[in-house]
Motif scaffolding. Structure first.
Motif, PDB file in Angstrom:
ATOM      1  N   LYS A  39      -2.725 -11.466 -26.219  1.00 54.61           N
ATOM      2  CA  LYS A  39      -3.364 -10.154 -26.239  1.00 54.61           C
ATOM      3  C   LYS A  39      -3.015  -9.437 -27.527  1.00 54.61           C
ATOM      4  O   LYS A  39      -1.941  -9.648 -28.100  1.00 54.61           O
ATOM      5  CB  LYS A  39      -2.905  -9.315 -25.045  1.00 54.61           C
ATOM      6  CG  LYS A  39      -3.385  -9.817 -23.692  1.00 54.61           C
ATOM      7  CD  LYS A  39      -2.945  -8.868 -22.586  1.00 54.61           C
ATOM      8  CE  LYS A  39      -3.466  -9.328 -21.225  1.00 54.61           C
ATOM      9  NZ  LYS A  39      -3.061  -8.381 -20.138  1.00 54.61           N
ATOM     10  N   HIS A  80      -1.362  -2.132 -22.730  1.00 53.54           N
ATOM     11  CA  HIS A  80      -2.601  -2.437 -22.030  1.00 53.54           C
ATOM     12  C   HIS A  80      -2.628  -1.752 -20.661  1.00 53.54           C
ATOM     13  O   HIS A  80      -1.637  -1.203 -20.209  1.00 53.54           O
ATOM     14  CB  HIS A  80      -2.744  -3.950 -21.857  1.00 53.54           C
ATOM     15  CG  HIS A  80      -2.993  -4.679 -23.138  1.00 53.54           C
ATOM     16  ND1 HIS A  80      -4.231  -5.133 -23.512  1.00 53.54           N
ATOM     17  CD2 HIS A  80      -2.160  -5.022 -24.154  1.00 53.54           C
ATOM     18  CE1 HIS A  80      -4.156  -5.721 -24.689  1.00 53.54           C
ATOM     19  NE2 HIS A  80      -2.902  -5.679 -25.101  1.00 53.54           N
ATOM     20  N   GLY A  81      -3.795  -1.810 -20.034  1.00 54.21           N
ATOM     21  CA  GLY A  81      -3.925  -1.306 -18.675  1.00 54.21           C
ATOM     22  C   GLY A  81      -4.556   0.058 -18.546  1.00 54.21           C
ATOM     23  O   GLY A  81      -4.607   0.627 -17.460  1.00 54.21           O
ATOM     24  N   GLN A 103      -9.473  -0.073 -22.789  1.00 47.24           N
ATOM     25  CA  GLN A 103     -10.521  -0.959 -22.293  1.00 47.24           C
ATOM     26  C   GLN A 103     -11.670  -0.135 -21.710  1.00 47.24           C
ATOM     27  O   GLN A 103     -11.448   0.820 -20.970  1.00 47.24           O
ATOM     28  CB  GLN A 103      -9.954  -1.889 -21.215  1.00 47.24           C
ATOM     29  CG  GLN A 103     -10.934  -2.906 -20.667  1.00 47.24           C
ATOM     30  CD  GLN A 103     -10.268  -3.851 -19.682  1.00 47.24           C
ATOM     31  OE1 GLN A 103      -9.100  -4.205 -19.832  1.00 47.24           O
ATOM     32  NE2 GLN A 103     -11.009  -4.253 -18.649  1.00 47.24           N
ATOM     33  N   GLN A 142     -13.321  -8.274 -11.200  1.00 46.10           N
ATOM     34  CA  GLN A 142     -12.794  -8.427 -12.547  1.00 46.10           C
ATOM     35  C   GLN A 142     -12.744  -7.099 -13.319  1.00 46.10           C
ATOM     36  O   GLN A 142     -11.914  -6.927 -14.218  1.00 46.10           O
ATOM     37  CB  GLN A 142     -13.665  -9.434 -13.315  1.00 46.10           C
ATOM     38  CG  GLN A 142     -13.211  -9.774 -14.721  1.00 46.10           C
ATOM     39  CD  GLN A 142     -12.074 -10.768 -14.746  1.00 46.10           C
ATOM     40  OE1 GLN A 142     -11.704 -11.305 -13.710  1.00 46.10           O
ATOM     41  NE2 GLN A 142     -11.510 -11.006 -15.920  1.00 46.10           N
ATOM     42  N   LYS A 153      -9.361  -5.383 -12.727  1.00 43.10           N
ATOM     43  CA  LYS A 153      -8.261  -6.304 -12.405  1.00 43.10           C
ATOM     44  C   LYS A 153      -6.969  -5.950 -13.144  1.00 43.10           C
ATOM     45  O   LYS A 153      -5.882  -6.014 -12.585  1.00 43.10           O
ATOM     46  CB  LYS A 153      -8.688  -7.742 -12.747  1.00 43.10           C
ATOM     47  CG  LYS A 153      -7.634  -8.804 -12.455  1.00 43.10           C
ATOM     48  CD  LYS A 153      -8.196 -10.194 -12.679  1.00 43.10           C
ATOM     49  CE  LYS A 153      -8.499 -10.457 -14.149  1.00 43.10           C
ATOM     50  NZ  LYS A 153      -7.272 -10.605 -14.975  1.00 43.10           N
ATOM     51  N   ASP A 154      -7.099  -5.584 -14.416  1.00 45.15           N
ATOM     52  CA  ASP A 154      -5.904  -5.319 -15.226  1.00 45.15           C
ATOM     53  C   ASP A 154      -5.728  -3.831 -15.552  1.00 45.15           C
ATOM     54  O   ASP A 154      -4.941  -3.477 -16.433  1.00 45.15           O
ATOM     55  CB  ASP A 154      -5.981  -6.111 -16.528  1.00 45.15           C
ATOM     56  CG  ASP A 154      -6.049  -7.615 -16.281  1.00 45.15           C
ATOM     57  OD1 ASP A 154      -5.292  -8.097 -15.418  1.00 45.15           O
ATOM     58  OD2 ASP A 154      -6.858  -8.295 -16.944  1.00 45.15           O
ATOM     59  N   LYS A 213      -4.595  -0.007 -14.646  1.00 42.13           N
ATOM     60  CA  LYS A 213      -3.778   0.842 -13.773  1.00 42.13           C
ATOM     61  C   LYS A 213      -4.075   2.326 -13.966  1.00 42.13           C
ATOM     62  O   LYS A 213      -3.823   3.133 -13.070  1.00 42.13           O
ATOM     63  CB  LYS A 213      -2.292   0.580 -14.026  1.00 42.13           C
ATOM     64  CG  LYS A 213      -1.805  -0.756 -13.482  1.00 42.13           C
ATOM     65  CD  LYS A 213      -0.289  -0.829 -13.481  1.00 42.13           C
ATOM     66  CE  LYS A 213       0.208  -2.125 -12.844  1.00 42.13           C
ATOM     67  NZ  LYS A 213       1.699  -2.189 -12.790  1.00 42.13           N
ATOM     68  N   TYR A 266       4.242   1.767 -15.366  1.00 44.48           N
ATOM     69  CA  TYR A 266       4.810   0.543 -15.919  1.00 44.48           C
ATOM     70  C   TYR A 266       6.322   0.589 -16.106  1.00 44.48           C
ATOM     71  O   TYR A 266       6.913  -0.383 -16.589  1.00 44.48           O
ATOM     72  CB  TYR A 266       4.148   0.231 -17.267  1.00 44.48           C
ATOM     73  CG  TYR A 266       2.712  -0.223 -17.135  1.00 44.48           C
ATOM     74  CD1 TYR A 266       2.397  -1.556 -16.888  1.00 44.48           C
ATOM     75  CD2 TYR A 266       1.665   0.690 -17.252  1.00 44.48           C
ATOM     76  CE1 TYR A 266       1.082  -1.968 -16.764  1.00 44.48           C
ATOM     77  CE2 TYR A 266       0.339   0.281 -17.144  1.00 44.48           C
ATOM     78  CZ  TYR A 266       0.059  -1.048 -16.897  1.00 44.48           C
ATOM     79  OH  TYR A 266      -1.260  -1.458 -16.774  1.00 44.48           O
TER      80      TYR A 266
END
Length: 717
Positions: A377, A382-383, A426, A437, A440-441, A443, A558
């Protein structure tokens, strides 16, 4: 132009078997040696016969040179004079153009209007174009740019479509918010229906011929269409059974569209391109569609070669920094790139593409053939996702009730504060929330209805469930724009919500009050910031509360602080990819330890380190990560390498690339070659322009003139 090739005398070929389809380019021309790009696929544009060559022979000219041949045509415009002037069905259709309020027809070029895609035009595309290319043995079709201008909607064809769709007489879109919304919703529906009908026909007709026809949509991103005030079906097409994927049409021309950040209006080409590609990938990943990522070494706007080069590096880097995709349209219109003069910097003189730039470009293009999909990545936290919806295109024109969204700032206000701090945010499409999907990643998810509206209540049901299952939603907005009051599902029938967000809040069981509200919902959390996101970027320092909120939520989710930095960096196979941003956390350069080969330098130097300054990018081969270092191999070249042969004391291969370009290549060998021989396709020996050996990296450098018929390189040690 070169003389016609022998293939141009052959009959239309049968459908071909398709090997790997990783790289492609589109062209309206027949094959000539100056544009022999050597990608896997030549996408032949337009089904018309040209004055100097028929469509079938144009296709054959590329097939003879070893290309897979596919086909592209415009869905909103094209060289369709036989339709416009009545040759196709005996009826004149010159009134098919999209029309502005003052009666101006919107044209793509002389004699080529942007069309209102009514049933007659759809029938023409099916019978006169799609059938013709399938009969010519082509089984992959690209229906390009289904675009309806937001400022259009005043033609008689559109008025008839309005009455048929809504069941009441047409209303001028400039007269009210309601009319604008209804007009753009109809434009969206018309091209959705057109694509559905044409793709279904292509599949069914192909099946009748024993062919498995694939249909792709080349389209600008939803970000760009919203900025440019164009309506298109976008994400909704990914769910159609007749659509196999997209080409993400992102290039300097789209990505240089200015926006606001920290109170400053400016071009931010890398950042825009990063978001545009992410927007397109998020349309296809959840639906398992294929996407080709496009960039262009030049652009439609007349600039100079230095401008093209600088922004090509920025958009190219943004493209390859997404490691989950390795399918690319390497360029559109090679005939424009290689054979049309453009001006030099600080000069009125126009010249063909400079050799240093064509060499660099071809190194980059041929590296795409080596670029692997990677599970790595891009570095960063991320997230974090930002929601978009097709309805973003519905609210851009005209301005109502003095509520403005300058330069699409209600969107950029949610993403630019994060991207500029090195957070790989994202994009998530409301239309894709039903696919597992999509979230999915993710939060932490941000949402605003300041410049878009949910077209279905099911999106709220899906979001509410996601929050209850542990997600964190940040809602930003005052809900004061005039489109909150248009007649839609949230305020019709049994629903009586003043704004769509109130329906979502009811499902979440919350009642926001005050400027900032925080709620625990099930296992998740909701934060409501009663500020329109445009204020985060249009005002200097306006993103302070937004960033503080995201930072706190990230640390909670996180159990570690969010990472802010001024760059994006990715290791992808043997390649290092980096972009360093201005207007960021600091002005420090980013340094990569070598030895590395600099692929943005046409001389392909081996460097012991590479320092990348803010506002620039780098694309490198990291020699420490080259697989099988004992194997002779071409690490970088401004030509495509084939026919490799390796023995204990020799290595040979053939390289092909367009005529009138220079090949620059760096080759890994076990030891310095004692003999280097270059031979052209006629068996005649040619001389290299440069040769050197780097003992530290065990690589040799070669430079010589390219030839599309091939140059054989023999190295012995």
């Amino acid at each position: 132009m070169a003389s016609l090739c022998s293939a141009c005398k052959t009959s239309p070929p049968k459908a071909e078997e398709k090997p790997a389809e990783k790289t492609a380019f589109q062209t309206g021309a027949y094959w000539i040696p100056e544009i022999d790009v050597r990608s896997d696929i030549a996408i032949v544009y337009g089904a018309n016969d040209h004055e100097d060559m028929s469509f079938a022979n144009r296709v054959a000219s590329w097939r003879e040179r070893g290309y897979q041949t596919q086909f592209m045509t415009g869905m909103a415009w094209g060289d369709y004079k036989d339709f416009y002037l009545g040759e196709w069905d005996g009826k004149n259709h010159s009134d098919i153009a999209q029309v502005e309020k003052d009666g101006t027809e919107i044209m793509h070029g002389e004699g080529s209007p942007y069309v209102v895609p009514d049933s007659t035009f759809i029938a023409y595309v099916k019978s006169a174009i799609v059938k013709k290319v399938i009969d010519a043995g082509i089984s992959t079709i690209y229906l390009e740019e289904p675009e309806f201008w937001a400022r259009a909607g005043y033609s008689e064809h559109f008025k008839k479509a309005w009455e048929k769709y809504y069941g009441f007489p047409w209303r001028p879109q400039d007269a009210s918010v309601e009319n604008t919304y209804l007009s753009n919703k109809l434009k969206y529906h018309m091209f959705y229906q057109a694509i559905n009908e044409v793709s279904t026909y292509a599949k069914e007709y192909g099946k009748s011929k024993g062919m498995d026809v694939k249909v792709f949509i080349p389209t600008h991103s939803l970000i760009n269409y919203s900025c440019w005030e164009i309506v298109s079906p976008e994400a909704s097409l990914a769910s159609l059974p007749g659509i196999d994927g997209y080409i993400a049409q992102v290039w300097t021309g789209t990505s240089r569209t200015p926006n606001y950040f920290n109170g400053q209006k400016a071009e931010r080409v890398f950042e825009n391109a990063f978001l545009e590609y992410g927007c397109m990938i998020s349309m296809t990943e959840p639906t398992n569609r294929k996407v080709f990522l496009l960039t262009d070494p030049i652009e439609d706007g007349v600039r100079d070669w230095a401008d093209y080069k600088r922004n090509y590096e920025a958009t190219f880097t943004a493209k390859i920094i997404y490691p989950m995709v390795n399918n690319y349209e390497v360029m559109p219109w090679p005939e424009r790139i290689y054979t049309r003069p453009y001006k030099l910097t600080n000069s009125d003189s126009a010249v063909l593409i400079p050799r240093f730039y064509s060499t660099q470009m071809q190194v980059m293009v041929n590296a795409l053939n080596q670029l692997p999909v990677s599970e790595n990545k891009v570095d960063g936290s991320h997230g974090i996702g930002v929601l978009m919806a097709n309805s973003l295109m519905f609210q851009k024109f005209p301005v109502h009730n003095d509520y403005e969204d300058p330069l699409f700032s209600n969107f950029f206000g949610q993403v630019m504060p994060l991207v500029k701090r090195g957070v790989p945010v994202q994009i998530v499409h409301l239309e894709n929330l039903g696919y597992e999907q999509s979230l999915k990643d993710i939060k932490i998810l941000t949402l605003s209805y300041s410049n878009m509206k949910p077209l279905d209540k099911k999106y709220h049901e899906q979001l509410a469930q996601w929050v209850k299952d542990g997600g964190t939603l940040v809602y930003c907005g005052t809900d004061s724009d005039p489109y909150q009051k248009v007649q839609e599902w949230w305020n019709t029938g049994s629903n009586h919500y003043a704004t769509p967000s109130l329906h979502l809040f009811e499902l979440l069981g919350i009642q926001p009050n005050g400027k900032t509200s925080e709620f625990s919902v099930g296992k998740g959390e909701v934060v409501v910031l009663k500020t329109d996101p445009k204020e985060f970027v249009m005002d200097k320092g306006g993103d302070r509360e937004y960033i503080q909120t995201i930072s706190k939520l990230y640390a909670d989710a996180y159990s570690q602080p969010i990472s802010f930095k001024n760059h994006f960096y990715l290791q992808r196979g043997m390649f290092d990819i980096v972009s360093v941003m201005t207007e960021s956390t600091n002005d420090q350069a980013f340094t990569i330890d070598g030895p590395v080969i600099d692929l943005f330098d046409p001389e392909l130097p081996v460097l012991d380190h590479k320092s990348v300054a803010p506002g620039s990018q780098a694309f490198l081969v990291n020699l420490e990560r080259v697989a099988d270092k004992q194997k002779p191999q071409v690490l970088a070249a401004a030509a495509r390498v084939t026919d490799e042969e390796i023995s204990s004391d020799s290595y040979s291969f053939i390289v092909k690339s367009p005529l009138n370009t220079t090949n620059s290549m760096r080759i890994l060998l076990p030891k310095k070659p004692a003999n280097v021989k270059l031979t052209d396709a006629k068996g005649e020996e040619i001389q290299s322009e440069d040769f050197s050996w780097d003992s530290t990296s065990k690589t040799c450098y070669l430079k010589f003139e390219n030839n599309p018929d091939g140059i054989k390189v023999d190295l012995q040690w």
